[in-house]
Design an enzyme around this catalytic site. Structure first.
Site, PDB file in Angstrom:
ATOM      1  N   TYR A 198     -12.638  -3.018  -2.645  1.00 53.51           N
ATOM      2  CA  TYR A 198     -13.092  -2.938  -1.251  1.00 53.51           C
ATOM      3  C   TYR A 198     -14.618  -2.819  -1.195  1.00 53.51           C
ATOM      4  CZ  TYR A 198      -8.264  -2.480   0.460  1.00 53.51           C
ATOM      5  OH  TYR A 198      -6.936  -2.700   0.786  1.00 53.51           O
TER       6      TYR A 198
ATOM      7  N   LYS B  14       0.842  -1.196   0.000  1.00 53.91           N
ATOM      8  CA  LYS B  14       0.000   0.000   0.000  1.00 53.91           C
ATOM      9  C   LYS B  14       0.884   1.257   0.000  1.00 53.91           C
ATOM     10  CE  LYS B  14      -3.788  -2.447   2.309  1.00 53.91           C
ATOM     11  NZ  LYS B  14      -4.794  -2.408   3.423  1.00 53.91           N
TER      12      LYS B  14
ATOM     13  N   GLU C 199      -9.151 -11.248  -7.686  1.00 49.97           N
ATOM     14  CA  GLU C 199      -8.280 -10.067  -7.542  1.00 49.97           C
ATOM     15  C   GLU C 199      -7.134 -10.081  -8.558  1.00 49.97           C
ATOM     16  OE1 GLU C 199      -7.342 -10.067  -3.314  1.00 49.97           O
ATOM     17  OE2 GLU C 199      -9.385  -9.436  -2.817  1.00 49.97           O
TER      18      GLU C 199
ATOM     19  N   HIS D 142      -1.873  -5.581   1.407  1.00 47.00           N
ATOM     20  CA  HIS D 142      -3.115  -6.335   1.172  1.00 47.00           C
ATOM     21  C   HIS D 142      -2.777  -7.766   0.796  1.00 47.00           C
ATOM     22  CE1 HIS D 142      -6.964  -7.581  -0.482  1.00 47.00           C
ATOM     23  NE2 HIS D 142      -6.268  -8.101  -1.466  1.00 47.00           N
TER      24      HIS D 142
ATOM     25  N   ASN E 209      -1.954  -0.137   7.074  1.00 47.03           N
ATOM     26  CA  ASN E 209      -1.369  -1.419   7.506  1.00 47.03           C
ATOM     27  C   ASN E 209      -0.503  -2.081   6.429  1.00 47.03           C
ATOM     28  OD1 ASN E 209      -3.410  -2.159   5.827  1.00 47.03           O
ATOM     29  ND2 ASN E 209      -4.631  -3.197   7.381  1.00 47.03           N
TER      30      ASN E 209
HETATM   31  N1  UDP Z   1      -9.757  -0.643   7.029  1.00 47.83           N
HETATM   32  C1  UDP Z   1      -9.830   0.535   7.784  1.00 47.83           C
HETATM   33  N2  UDP Z   1     -10.623   0.545   8.904  1.00 47.83           N
HETATM   34  C2  UDP Z   1     -11.329  -0.549   9.322  1.00 47.83           C
HETATM   35  C3  UDP Z   1     -11.249  -1.730   8.548  1.00 47.83           C
HETATM   36  C4  UDP Z   1     -10.457  -1.741   7.417  1.00 47.83           C
HETATM   37  O1  UDP Z   1      -9.205   1.533   7.455  1.00 47.83           O
HETATM   38  O2  UDP Z   1     -12.028  -0.485  10.347  1.00 47.83           O
HETATM   39  C5  UDP Z   1      -8.910  -0.668   5.819  1.00 47.83           C
HETATM   40  C6  UDP Z   1      -7.539  -1.304   6.120  1.00 47.83           C
HETATM   41  O3  UDP Z   1      -6.552  -0.657   5.320  1.00 47.83           O
HETATM   42  C7  UDP Z   1      -7.793  -2.745   5.685  1.00 47.83           C
HETATM   43  C8  UDP Z   1      -8.675  -2.544   4.466  1.00 47.83           C
HETATM   44  O4  UDP Z   1      -9.519  -1.463   4.813  1.00 47.83           O
HETATM   45  O5  UDP Z   1      -6.594  -3.415   5.379  1.00 47.83           O
HETATM   46  C9  UDP Z   1      -9.501  -3.771   4.079  1.00 47.83           C
HETATM   47  O6  UDP Z   1     -10.202  -4.227   5.215  1.00 47.83           O
HETATM   48  P1  UDP Z   1     -10.369  -5.792   5.486  1.00 47.83           P
HETATM   49  O7  UDP Z   1     -11.382  -5.941   6.583  1.00 47.83           O
HETATM   50  O8  UDP Z   1     -10.613  -6.521   4.217  1.00 47.83           O
HETATM   51  O9  UDP Z   1      -8.941  -6.177   6.129  1.00 47.83           O
HETATM   52  P2  UDP Z   1      -7.682  -6.980   5.526  1.00 47.83           P
HETATM   53  O10 UDP Z   1      -8.245  -8.079   4.648  1.00 47.83           O
HETATM   54  O11 UDP Z   1      -6.851  -5.980   4.765  1.00 47.83           O
HETATM   55  O12 UDP Z   1      -6.957  -7.509   6.721  1.00 47.83           O
HETATM   56 MG    MG Z   2      -9.635  -8.027   3.155  1.00 45.39          MG
END
Ligand code: UDP
Ligand code: MG
Length: 132
Positions: free
Chosen positions: A49, A9, A126, A115, A112
């Site tokens: 997303y 990211k 994807e 992805h 974080n």
């Molecule tokens: N995200 C965020 N706030 C939240 C949840 C998700 O900013 O409360 C962002 C974060 O960058 C995350 C991404 O949205 O990695 C996708 O969310 P997901 O729940 O799919 O988490 P991941 O699969 O990345 O662990």
């Molecule tokens: Mg995810």
């Protein structure tokens, strides 16, 4: 051979951590079979997303994910979908254990660094989305 979609990211780019993330993928024993740097727009983020598109924080995700380049990768290996989620750590850097990418380098659940697809089925969707 199983494949997954991994994407560094914009915070990884800004902080100079793309190499560190790639090193961890390689050290685990996975093969990176394709890679490209891209600038994402809101349309592709709404698709990628979609499960978060109606959340109040979605505009912040768009701002974050369009703030710099991302590096998309196809990563291959036995059980690589689960294995990459394991070395990435959980979404929230505060809860992610030390030794994981997010645990070592991320402080919260938004910026974080990386992805990774959450299922074999979504990995193929994807990969098609970003590599055609
Ligand atoms: N995200 C965020 N706030 C939240 C949840 C998700 O900013 O409360 C962002 C974060 O960058 C995350 C991404 O949205 O990695 C996708 O969310 P997901 O729940 O799919 O988490 P991941 O699969 O990345 O662990
Ligand atoms: Mg995810």
């Amino acid at each position: 051979m199983e494949r997954t979609y991994i994407m560094t990211k914009p915070d990884a780019y800004k902080r100079g951590l793309i190499g560190e993330i790639i090193t961890r993928i390689e050290n685990k024993g996975y093969n990176i079979t394709d890679m490209k740097m891209m600038n994402l727009d809101e349309a592709i983020l709404k698709e990628h997303y979609a499960h978060l598109a109606d959340k109040p924080f979605f505009p912040e995700i768009v701002e974050y994910m369009t703030s710099g380049p991302v590096v998309g990768m196809i990563v291959q290996g036995d059980n690589v979908v689960a294995g990459m989620r394991s070395i990435m750590g959980p979404t929230d850097g505060l809860e992610a254990p030390a030794g994981t990418i997010r645990g070592d380098y991320a402080k919260d659940k938004s910026e974080n660094l990386v992805h990774g697809s959450d299922s074999v089925e979504n990995a193929e969707i994807e990969i098609k989305r970003f590599f055609g």
